[in-house]
Write a protein that holds these residues in place. Structure first.
Motif, PDB file in Angstrom:
ATOM      1  N   ILE A  33     -32.026  28.463   9.362  1.00  0.00           N
ATOM      2  CA  ILE A  33     -31.862  29.851   8.912  1.00  0.00           C
ATOM      3  C   ILE A  33     -32.577  30.050   7.582  1.00  0.00           C
ATOM      4  O   ILE A  33     -33.198  31.090   7.345  1.00  0.00           O
ATOM      5  N   ARG A  34     -32.525  29.041   6.705  1.00  0.00           N
ATOM      6  CA  ARG A  34     -33.232  29.149   5.425  1.00  0.00           C
ATOM      7  C   ARG A  34     -34.737  29.256   5.644  1.00  0.00           C
ATOM      8  O   ARG A  34     -35.427  30.021   4.960  1.00  0.00           O
ATOM      9  N   THR A  35     -35.259  28.493   6.589  1.00  0.00           N
ATOM     10  CA  THR A  35     -36.690  28.564   6.898  1.00  0.00           C
ATOM     11  C   THR A  35     -37.069  29.959   7.381  1.00  0.00           C
ATOM     12  O   THR A  35     -38.109  30.502   6.986  1.00  0.00           O
ATOM     13  N   VAL A  36     -36.216  30.550   8.205  1.00  0.00           N
ATOM     14  CA  VAL A  36     -36.461  31.924   8.670  1.00  0.00           C
ATOM     15  C   VAL A  36     -36.449  32.881   7.483  1.00  0.00           C
ATOM     16  O   VAL A  36     -37.279  33.797   7.402  1.00  0.00           O
ATOM     17  N   CYS A  37     -35.517  32.680   6.545  1.00  0.00           N
ATOM     18  CA  CYS A  37     -35.468  33.542   5.351  1.00  0.00           C
ATOM     19  C   CYS A  37     -36.750  33.424   4.530  1.00  0.00           C
ATOM     20  O   CYS A  37     -37.268  34.433   4.028  1.00  0.00           O
ATOM     21  N   ILE A  38     -37.263  32.212   4.384  1.00  0.00           N
ATOM     22  CA  ILE A  38     -38.505  32.024   3.623  1.00  0.00           C
ATOM     23  C   ILE A  38     -39.670  32.727   4.318  1.00  0.00           C
ATOM     24  O   ILE A  38     -40.496  33.388   3.667  1.00  0.00           O
ATOM     25  N   LEU A  39     -39.723  32.613   5.641  1.00  0.00           N
ATOM     26  CA  LEU A  39     -40.793  33.292   6.377  1.00  0.00           C
ATOM     27  C   LEU A  39     -40.642  34.809   6.291  1.00  0.00           C
ATOM     28  O   LEU A  39     -41.651  35.529   6.216  1.00  0.00           O
ATOM     29  N   ILE A  54     -32.619  35.840  -1.499  1.00  0.00           N
ATOM     30  CA  ILE A  54     -31.276  35.384  -1.885  1.00  0.00           C
ATOM     31  C   ILE A  54     -30.740  34.403  -0.848  1.00  0.00           C
ATOM     32  O   ILE A  54     -30.142  33.379  -1.191  1.00  0.00           O
ATOM     33  N   GLY A  55     -30.965  34.713   0.425  1.00  0.00           N
ATOM     34  CA  GLY A  55     -30.527  33.795   1.476  1.00  0.00           C
ATOM     35  C   GLY A  55     -31.204  32.436   1.361  1.00  0.00           C
ATOM     36  O   GLY A  55     -30.565  31.400   1.542  1.00  0.00           O
ATOM     37  N   ALA A  56     -32.491  32.435   1.047  1.00  0.00           N
ATOM     38  CA  ALA A  56     -33.232  31.173   0.922  1.00  0.00           C
ATOM     39  C   ALA A  56     -32.767  30.367  -0.293  1.00  0.00           C
ATOM     40  O   ALA A  56     -32.851  29.145  -0.297  1.00  0.00           O
ATOM     41  N   ILE A  57     -32.262  31.059  -1.318  1.00  0.00           N
ATOM     42  CA  ILE A  57     -31.804  30.365  -2.528  1.00  0.00           C
ATOM     43  C   ILE A  57     -30.375  29.847  -2.363  1.00  0.00           C
ATOM     44  O   ILE A  57     -30.045  28.743  -2.785  1.00  0.00           O
ATOM     45  N   VAL A  58     -29.508  30.631  -1.722  1.00  0.00           N
ATOM     46  CA  VAL A  58     -28.086  30.290  -1.625  1.00  0.00           C
ATOM     47  C   VAL A  58     -27.793  29.331  -0.466  1.00  0.00           C
ATOM     48  O   VAL A  58     -26.892  28.500  -0.565  1.00  0.00           O
ATOM     49  N   LEU A  59     -28.530  29.432   0.624  1.00  0.00           N
ATOM     50  CA  LEU A  59     -28.230  28.620   1.811  1.00  0.00           C
ATOM     51  C   LEU A  59     -28.258  27.107   1.590  1.00  0.00           C
ATOM     52  O   LEU A  59     -27.441  26.404   2.179  1.00  0.00           O
ATOM     53  N   PRO A  60     -29.138  26.538   0.785  1.00  0.00           N
ATOM     54  CA  PRO A  60     -29.079  25.077   0.589  1.00  0.00           C
ATOM     55  C   PRO A  60     -27.746  24.617   0.000  1.00  0.00           C
ATOM     56  O   PRO A  60     -27.192  23.606   0.418  1.00  0.00           O
ATOM     57  N   TYR A  61     -27.222  25.381  -0.956  1.00  0.00           N
ATOM     58  CA  TYR A  61     -25.921  25.017  -1.541  1.00  0.00           C
ATOM     59  C   TYR A  61     -24.824  25.062  -0.481  1.00  0.00           C
ATOM     60  O   TYR A  61     -24.031  24.130  -0.346  1.00  0.00           O
ATOM     61  N   ILE A  62     -24.794  26.137   0.300  1.00  0.00           N
ATOM     62  CA  ILE A  62     -23.778  26.287   1.340  1.00  0.00           C
ATOM     63  C   ILE A  62     -23.931  25.186   2.388  1.00  0.00           C
ATOM     64  O   ILE A  62     -22.941  24.615   2.853  1.00  0.00           O
ATOM     65  N   ALA A  63     -25.169  24.857   2.752  1.00  0.00           N
ATOM     66  CA  ALA A  63     -25.403  23.827   3.767  1.00  0.00           C
ATOM     67  C   ALA A  63     -24.917  22.463   3.298  1.00  0.00           C
ATOM     68  O   ALA A  63     -24.320  21.708   4.073  1.00  0.00           O
ATOM     69  N   VAL A  64     -25.149  22.128   2.042  1.00  0.00           N
ATOM     70  CA  VAL A  64     -24.717  20.829   1.518  1.00  0.00           C
ATOM     71  C   VAL A  64     -23.196  20.764   1.440  1.00  0.00           C
ATOM     72  O   VAL A  64     -22.588  19.752   1.795  1.00  0.00           O
TER      73      VAL A  64
END
Length: 97
Positions: A33-39, A54-64
């Protein structure tokens, strides 16, 4: 003599391999989903670009956090078997015929 409660397979916790596999799948979905946000940041015009950013920045924290959170339910107390009972060996006797 007290009746012992039988151990059920559903009361046992998930195996570590199953738990790890489900957490890896959750992490992979979040990173996809983060990759889709970056694209989307490359193609969305104007201030709407802020939402996928914002999704691309916040999603890694949520995923971890989700990947490190173990989902296993609290394990029930494992019942221990009672003591061993000794009995005399079966000795073949005379044939009753």
């Amino acid at each position: 003599m007290a009746k012992q409660q039988q151990q059920s397979i559903t009361s046992l916790p998930r195996s570590p391999q199953d738990d790890r596999r489900s957490r890896m799948i959750q992490y992979t979905v979040a990173m996809s989903i983060r990759t889709v946000c970056i694209l989307l940041c490359l193609v969305v015009p104007g201030w709407w670009r802020l939402l996928p950013a914002i999704g691309a920045i916040v999603l890694p924290y949520i995923a971890v956090v989700l990947a490190n959170a173990s989902i296993s339910k609290p394990a029930a107390e494992v019942l221990r078997p009672g003591g061993l009972v000794r009995r005399a060996p079966d000795v073949p006797g005379p044939d009753p015929r």
